[in-house]
Design an enzyme around this catalytic site. Sequence first.
Site, mmCIF file in Angstrom:
data_model
loop_
_atom_site.group_PDB
_atom_site.id
_atom_site.type_symbol
_atom_site.label_atom_id
_atom_site.label_comp_id
_atom_site.label_asym_id
_atom_site.label_seq_id
_atom_site.Cartn_x
_atom_site.Cartn_y
_atom_site.Cartn_z
ATOM 1 N N ILE A 7 0.850 -1.191 0.000
ATOM 2 C CA ILE A 7 0.000 0.000 0.000
ATOM 3 C C ILE A 7 0.883 1.238 0.000
ATOM 4 C CG2 ILE A 7 -1.846 1.237 1.194
ATOM 5 C CD1 ILE A 7 -2.687 -1.445 2.415
ATOM 6 N N GLY A 8 0.823 1.989 -1.103
ATOM 7 C CA GLY A 8 1.652 3.167 -1.263
ATOM 8 C C GLY A 8 0.900 4.449 -1.001
ATOM 9 N N ASN A 9 1.486 5.565 -1.426
ATOM 10 C CA ASN A 9 0.897 6.878 -1.164
ATOM 11 C C ASN A 9 -0.405 7.109 -1.917
ATOM 12 O OD1 ASN A 9 2.898 8.257 0.617
ATOM 13 N ND2 ASN A 9 4.273 7.796 -1.067
ATOM 14 N N THR A 11 -1.700 4.385 -4.515
ATOM 15 C CA THR A 11 -2.287 3.131 -4.979
ATOM 16 C C THR A 11 -1.858 1.975 -4.087
ATOM 17 O OG1 THR A 11 -0.439 2.663 -6.484
ATOM 18 C CG2 THR A 11 -2.313 3.918 -7.380
ATOM 19 N N TYR A 86 21.429 0.319 8.365
ATOM 20 C CA TYR A 86 20.774 1.619 8.490
ATOM 21 C C TYR A 86 20.692 2.002 9.963
ATOM 22 C CZ TYR A 86 17.755 5.180 6.305
ATOM 23 O OH TYR A 86 17.225 6.348 5.793
ATOM 24 N N GLY A 93 11.716 3.348 5.053
ATOM 25 C CA GLY A 93 10.506 2.970 4.335
ATOM 26 C C GLY A 93 10.547 1.513 3.909
ATOM 27 N N ASP A 95 9.275 0.091 1.421
ATOM 28 C CA ASP A 95 9.498 -0.102 -0.005
ATOM 29 C C ASP A 95 10.982 -0.070 -0.337
ATOM 30 O OD1 ASP A 95 9.390 2.540 0.848
ATOM 31 O OD2 ASP A 95 8.551 3.307 -1.018
ATOM 32 N N THR A 119 7.164 8.349 -6.133
ATOM 33 C CA THR A 119 6.898 9.660 -5.548
ATOM 34 C C THR A 119 8.206 10.380 -5.253
ATOM 35 O OG1 THR A 119 4.874 8.793 -4.543
ATOM 36 C CG2 THR A 119 5.734 10.865 -3.679
#
EC number: 2.7.1.33
Length: 243
Positions: A7-9, A11, A86, A93, A95, A119
């Site tokens: 689930i993205g920003n 779609t 990281y 994120g 993704d 994005t």
Amino acid sequence: MNLIIDIGNTTAKVALFNRSEMVEVLTESNQSLDSLEALCSKYRIERGIVATVVDLNERILAELAALPFPLLWLNHETPLPVGNLYETPETLGYDRIAAVVGANEQFPHNDILVIDAGTCITYEFIDSKGQYHGGNISPGMQMRYKALHQFTGRLPLIDSNGRKLPMGRDTETAIRAGVLKGMEYEISGYIEAMKHKYPELLVFLTGGDDFSFDSSVKSAIFADRFLVLKGLNRILNYNNGRI
């Protein structure tokens, strides 16, 4: 069968995998997951994974809660099949890390640069030992168009649909060339710099924005629109037995 929900920003992508093979993928609004009922009737689904960059509404939460199989909700504590260097994994994120995992699954013993043009444009590096080092975040295509319009007094809001020239001949083509060529040169520059440091570097390109490169850059890139979905599927398989 694995159900992958990304689930993205704007779609949501819903995919079905049989082990590591993608069987079906659907794209819909991130406000509902209308395809779930039909997919559950069509396939024998054993487990699923949910990855989201937005807060889910009550409708989607109810749809997911009704699923008759266990779900893995991806977060910064989810065990990964790659090392993660990281420094703030809680802000990473899903993704970004999923795309890295998807690329590493295909070439586990190579240095890899993963470029996701959505994005935002993200640049991620994982080394030949499977250690994710981190990456960079840059404005995406639509963000660049909107910024030129919003932060100036007279520049119009345009998009990539129209004349594409190497050098603008009017304001519209100047903006379009500036955005598209700027992205091309930025990405080409990252690739060149990373290849200088890692001569055997492989480059993956994923994401929704399409743009052209010169032939020397294009020939060095693996294009894979479903890299994030493949990575999420690998993470789900890696956690089989933990959910």
